[in-house]
Design a protein around this motif. Structure first.
Motif, short mmCIF file in Angstrom:
data_model
loop_
_atom_site.label_atom_id
_atom_site.label_comp_id
_atom_site.label_asym_id
_atom_site.label_seq_id
_atom_site.Cartn_x
_atom_site.Cartn_y
_atom_site.Cartn_z
N GLY A 150 0.80 -1.23 0.00
CA GLY A 150 0.00 0.00 0.00
C GLY A 150 0.83 1.27 0.00
N LEU A 151 2.17 1.14 0.04
CA LEU A 151 3.01 2.34 0.01
C LEU A 151 3.61 2.51 -1.38
CD1 LEU A 151 4.19 4.69 1.68
CD2 LEU A 151 6.16 3.24 2.17
N TRP A 152 3.46 3.71 -1.94
CA TRP A 152 3.90 4.01 -3.31
C TRP A 152 4.77 5.26 -3.29
CZ3 TRP A 152 2.05 0.53 -6.97
CH2 TRP A 152 0.99 -0.28 -6.54
N TYR A 153 5.66 5.37 -4.28
CA TYR A 153 6.51 6.56 -4.37
C TYR A 153 6.31 7.22 -5.74
CZ TYR A 153 8.88 4.28 -0.47
OH TYR A 153 9.15 3.67 0.73
N ALA A 154 6.22 8.55 -5.70
CA ALA A 154 6.19 9.35 -6.93
C ALA A 154 7.01 10.59 -6.62
CB ALA A 154 4.75 9.72 -7.29
N THR A 155 8.31 10.40 -6.62
CA THR A 155 9.19 11.50 -6.20
C THR A 155 10.55 11.39 -6.89
OG1 THR A 155 10.03 12.67 -4.25
CG2 THR A 155 10.01 10.26 -4.12
N GLY A 156 11.42 12.37 -6.61
CA GLY A 156 12.77 12.33 -7.19
C GLY A 156 12.81 12.79 -8.64
N HIS A 157 11.91 13.69 -9.04
CA HIS A 157 11.84 14.09 -10.45
C HIS A 157 12.87 15.14 -10.85
CE1 HIS A 157 8.02 12.06 -9.81
NE2 HIS A 157 7.87 11.98 -11.12
N GLY A 158 13.67 15.58 -9.89
CA GLY A 158 14.83 16.42 -10.21
C GLY A 158 14.50 17.67 -11.00
N ARG A 159 15.18 17.83 -12.13
CA ARG A 159 15.05 19.04 -12.95
C ARG A 159 13.81 19.00 -13.84
NH1 ARG A 159 19.96 21.89 -14.23
NH2 ARG A 159 19.10 22.28 -16.29
N ASN A 160 13.07 17.87 -13.85
CA ASN A 160 12.04 17.71 -14.87
C ASN A 160 10.65 17.35 -14.34
OD1 ASN A 160 13.53 18.16 -17.41
ND2 ASN A 160 14.83 16.56 -16.53
N GLY A 161 10.37 17.72 -13.11
CA GLY A 161 9.10 17.29 -12.51
C GLY A 161 7.88 18.00 -13.06
N ILE A 162 8.05 19.15 -13.67
CA ILE A 162 6.89 19.80 -14.31
C ILE A 162 6.58 19.00 -15.58
CG2 ILE A 162 6.03 21.92 -15.39
CD1 ILE A 162 6.50 22.07 -12.27
N LEU A 163 7.62 18.77 -16.37
CA LEU A 163 7.47 17.96 -17.59
C LEU A 163 6.86 16.59 -17.28
CD1 LEU A 163 8.33 17.30 -20.60
CD2 LEU A 163 10.48 16.48 -19.63
N LEU A 164 7.30 15.98 -16.17
CA LEU A 164 6.91 14.59 -15.88
C LEU A 164 5.67 14.47 -15.00
CD1 LEU A 164 10.48 13.09 -15.23
CD2 LEU A 164 9.14 13.03 -17.34
N SER A 165 5.09 15.60 -14.60
CA SER A 165 3.99 15.54 -13.62
C SER A 165 2.80 14.74 -14.15
CB SER A 165 3.56 16.96 -13.22
OG SER A 165 3.22 17.71 -14.38
N GLY A 166 2.32 15.12 -15.33
CA GLY A 166 1.10 14.49 -15.86
C GLY A 166 1.28 13.00 -16.11
N ILE A 167 2.41 12.62 -16.70
CA ILE A 167 2.62 11.19 -17.00
C ILE A 167 2.82 10.41 -15.70
CG2 ILE A 167 5.14 11.34 -17.41
CD1 ILE A 167 2.72 9.14 -19.39
N THR A 168 3.41 11.04 -14.69
CA THR A 168 3.55 10.35 -13.41
C THR A 168 2.18 10.07 -12.81
OG1 THR A 168 5.70 11.37 -12.98
CG2 THR A 168 4.50 10.53 -11.06
N GLY A 169 1.28 11.04 -12.91
CA GLY A 169 -0.09 10.83 -12.41
C GLY A 169 -0.73 9.63 -13.09
#
Ligand SMILES: Cc1cc2nc3c(=O)[nH]c(=O)nc-3n(C[C@H](O)[C@H](O)[C@H](O)COP(=O)(O)OP(=O)(O)OC[C@H]3O[C@@H](n4cnc5c(N)ncnc54)[C@H](O)[C@@H]3O)c2cc1C
Length: 369
Positions: free
Chosen positions: A322-341
């Motif tokens: 039940g524990l998940w991680y969505a972190t560590g996106h570094g320099r590109n977390g805006i770019l990767l936000s939607g696809i991570t969701g």
């Protein structure tokens, strides 16, 4: 709080808000928590560039494919957020360049163009004359890598829109800081902040602060890397453009030019230093010599969540159910936000993921015990 949620997302920044929105869309009862303070959250500081071809670190960097999927997802999101709540996230795609200012950089960037073209990415090499014609204000460049699909969004508008649409789709936004994760045997039971919030699944998406949450089964390999930025009035003719150079980039947005950014190991100290600005301006004035005569109008900084190998952590904890991680996106977390969701929603719901092989981002890669 007595309500038990299916999922609690810890963090309501770019990544957390995108995860909460996707999970709400999938019909899960979801809450996302954020203290809503201003202490260097990366999304408040970000430039918002969508530049997977430029940001790639080496020829086999798995974030390039993830980044291209991320950019495609933001194009879809821009439409959906407009339809759903009338939000405008400031998406534009007019290309991004990386200019070479010496032979070594030219060789490197030309090789990158060749390699990325073999991977079916749309990139070109512009020679010195073509670059100067396109950007007459550019310093003495040897040429430039040109990625026509590159562009940008307004990160603050993106996060506000993702949060608002998540709530519109039924998610609960809790203004609170998660202090610890509570477990029951091998399963997640709740998140503790000012109150106790029971949940079946918990997603850690608290950016650079993710590793500070107590009760995680293992230390989290994510640390804050500070980035400083500055804004200046745009020199004549710069208009709308994004060009990277040696250790700096320039983003023209009409009247204003934003220049960035440093990569500083300074813990959670969020401040702009003279040394940091000097590094940015050395690169920025090579890119656009006219900037040397412009007054600085604003400076700011933020803390990027950077993992030990520079790749994001996307997926389940190897032992705590039940524990998940969505972190560590570094320099590109805006770019990767939607696809991570999207990926986190697919993983939690148990659907096939749009990117089949996520092994490079498996949180378990850091822990051999
Ligand atoms: C100067 C700078 C420029 C950048 N430029 C770009 C760019 O051009 N393009 C790009 O793609 N990326 C860029 N980035 C990177 C990008 O901003 C980050 O990768 C992205 O914001 C990470 O998203 P996140 O949600 O993981 O973290 P954040 O955006 O930092 O959000 C984390 C959220 O979690 C909340 N939080 C923290 N602790 C807790 C807790 N205990 N409980 C609950 N909530 C908590 C915070 O309040 C925050 O809202 C830049 C970053 C910086 C600093």
């Amino acid at each position: 709080m007595n309500t038990a949620f299916d999922v609690i997302v810890v963090g309501g920044g770019a990544v957390g808000a995108a995860c909460a929105r996707e999970l709400a869309r999938a019909g899960r009862s979801v809450a996302f928590m954020d203290p809503d303070t201003d202490e260097g959250q990366a999304w408040r500081a970000a430039a918002g560039m969508l530049a997977p071809e430029i940001e790639s670190r080496d020829s086999d960097d798995p974030t390039v494919a993830l980044g291209v999927a991320g950019r495609d997802r933001l194009v879809v999101l821009a439409e959906r957020l407009k339809e759903s709540i009338g939000a405008e996230i400031g998406l534009w795609q007019e290309g991004i360049a990386h200019a070479a200012f010496d032979e070594a950089d030219e060789t490197l960037l030309r090789a990158r163009v060749a390699h990325q073209r073999q991977q079916s990415l749309h990139v070109d090499w512009l020679d010195a004359e073509e670059a100067k014609t396109r950007w007459p204000w550019l310093g003495p460049a040897y040429g430039a890598l040109w990625a026509p699909a590159g562009g940008g969004v307004d990160p603050q508008r993106l996060v506000e829109a993702l949060r608002a649409d998540a709530v519109h789709l039924g998610a609960t936004l809790i203004t609170d800081r998660a202090l610890s994760i509570e477990r029951h045997g091998d399963k997640v039971a709740a998140v503790r902040g000012a109150e106790r919030y029971p949940a079946t699944d918990v997603v850690i998406a608290a950016g650079a602060w993710s590793g500070l949450i107590e009760g995680l089964p293992r230390p989290l390999a994510v640390a804050p890397i500070r980035g400083a930025m500055a804004a200046l009035p745009a020199p004549e003719g710069v208009g709308r453009a994004i060009v990277y150079g040696k250790g700096a980039y320039l983003m023209g947005r009409g009247d204003e030019v934003t220049v960035g950014s440093t990569m500083e190991y300074a813990g959670f100290k969020n401040e702009v230093t003279a040394a940091g600005l000097a590094r940015i301006f050395a690169g920025a004035s090579q890119l656009c010599p006219a900037l040397a005569r412009s007054p600085v109008t604003r400076t700011w900084s933020g803390l990027r969540p950077v993992s030990a190998d520079g790749l994001p952590l996307l997926g389940r904890d190897p032992s705590l159910e039940g524990l998940w991680y969505a972190t560590g996106h570094g320099r590109n977390g805006i770019l990767l936000s939607g696809i991570t969701g999207v990926l986190i929603r697919q993983l939690i719901v148990g659907e096939p993921t749009v990117i089949e092989d996520l092994s490079a981002f498996d949180p378990g890669r850091f822990w051999k015990w």
